[in-house]
Scaffold this motif. Structure first.
Motif, PDB file in Angstrom:
ATOM      1  N   LYS A 145       0.981  -1.205  -0.059  1.00 51.48           N
ATOM      2  CA  LYS A 145      -0.228   0.105   0.161  1.00 51.48           C
ATOM      3  C   LYS A 145       0.700   1.254   0.230  1.00 51.48           C
ATOM      4  CE  LYS A 145      -3.988  -1.852   2.201  1.00 51.48           C
ATOM      5  NZ  LYS A 145      -5.031  -1.552   3.480  1.00 51.48           N
ATOM      6  N   THR A 146       0.351   2.000  -0.722  1.00 48.37           N
ATOM      7  CA  THR A 146       1.125   3.508  -0.536  1.00 48.37           C
ATOM      8  C   THR A 146       0.720   4.464  -0.339  1.00 48.37           C
ATOM      9  OG1 THR A 146       0.923   3.675  -3.352  1.00 48.37           O
ATOM     10  CG2 THR A 146       3.215   2.794  -2.613  1.00 48.37           C
ATOM     11  N   LYS A 147       0.889   5.206   0.034  1.00 43.05           N
ATOM     12  CA  LYS A 147       0.312   6.383   1.360  1.00 43.05           C
ATOM     13  C   LYS A 147       0.593   7.389  -0.138  1.00 43.05           C
ATOM     14  CE  LYS A 147       0.171   5.071   5.812  1.00 43.05           C
ATOM     15  NZ  LYS A 147       0.310   5.653   7.475  1.00 43.05           N
TER      16      LYS A 147
END
Length: 113
Positions: free
Chosen positions: A23-25
C-alpha cells in the motif's frame, strides 16, 4: 510397476509468481511558503507604513510600530509568511495602496528557505 498418479490440484503450482501487495500512502507535500518583505525608503512616512501593516497584515499598533522601526533601521523586514497566492495578493495590495497614496513604498516576496 506403475507409478501412482498424482493429482495436480494437490501440488503447489510451480508456475505461480508470488505477488507482494504494497500500500502506498499518498504523501502530500506542503506548498512552499513565501516571505513578504517591506523595504525602507527615504520618503514614505512612518505613520503610513504603520497603517499599511495594520490594514493589510492585521497586526496590532504596537507590532506595526515595531516592524516599521525594523524596516527603518535595517532596511527590510519580513512582515509575514504565506502561501504563494496570499503573498502575491498582499504584495499587490500594498503596492497599489502605496501608489494611490503617492508613496514609493516597496513590498516584495521571496521563497522561504
Amino acid at each position: 510397476m506403475s507409478q501412482p498418479l498424482v493429482n495436480m490440484a494437490d501440488e503447489p503450482d510451480q508456475d505461480n509468481d508470488t505477488a507482494v501487495i504494497t500500500k502506498t500512502k499518498a504523501r502530500t507535500q506542503r506548498p512552499p511558503l513565501y516571505k513578504v518583505l517591506l523595504l525602507n525608503d527615504d520618503y514614505t512616512p512612518m505613520e503610513f507604513v504603520v497603517h499599511v501593516l495594520e490594514r493589510f497584515f492585521g497586526v496590532s499598533h504596537a507590532q506595526a510600530v515595531e516592524i516599521m522601526l525594523t524596516v527603518h533601521k535595517k532596511g527590510v523586514a519580513v512582515v509575514g509568511v504565506f502561501s504563494y497566492e496570499v503573498a502575491e495578493t498582499k504584495v499587490a495590495q500594498v503596492m497599489d495602496f502605496a501608489r494611490r497614496n503617492q508613496h514609493p513604498l516597496q513590498c516584495t516576496m521571496e521563497k522561504e528557505d
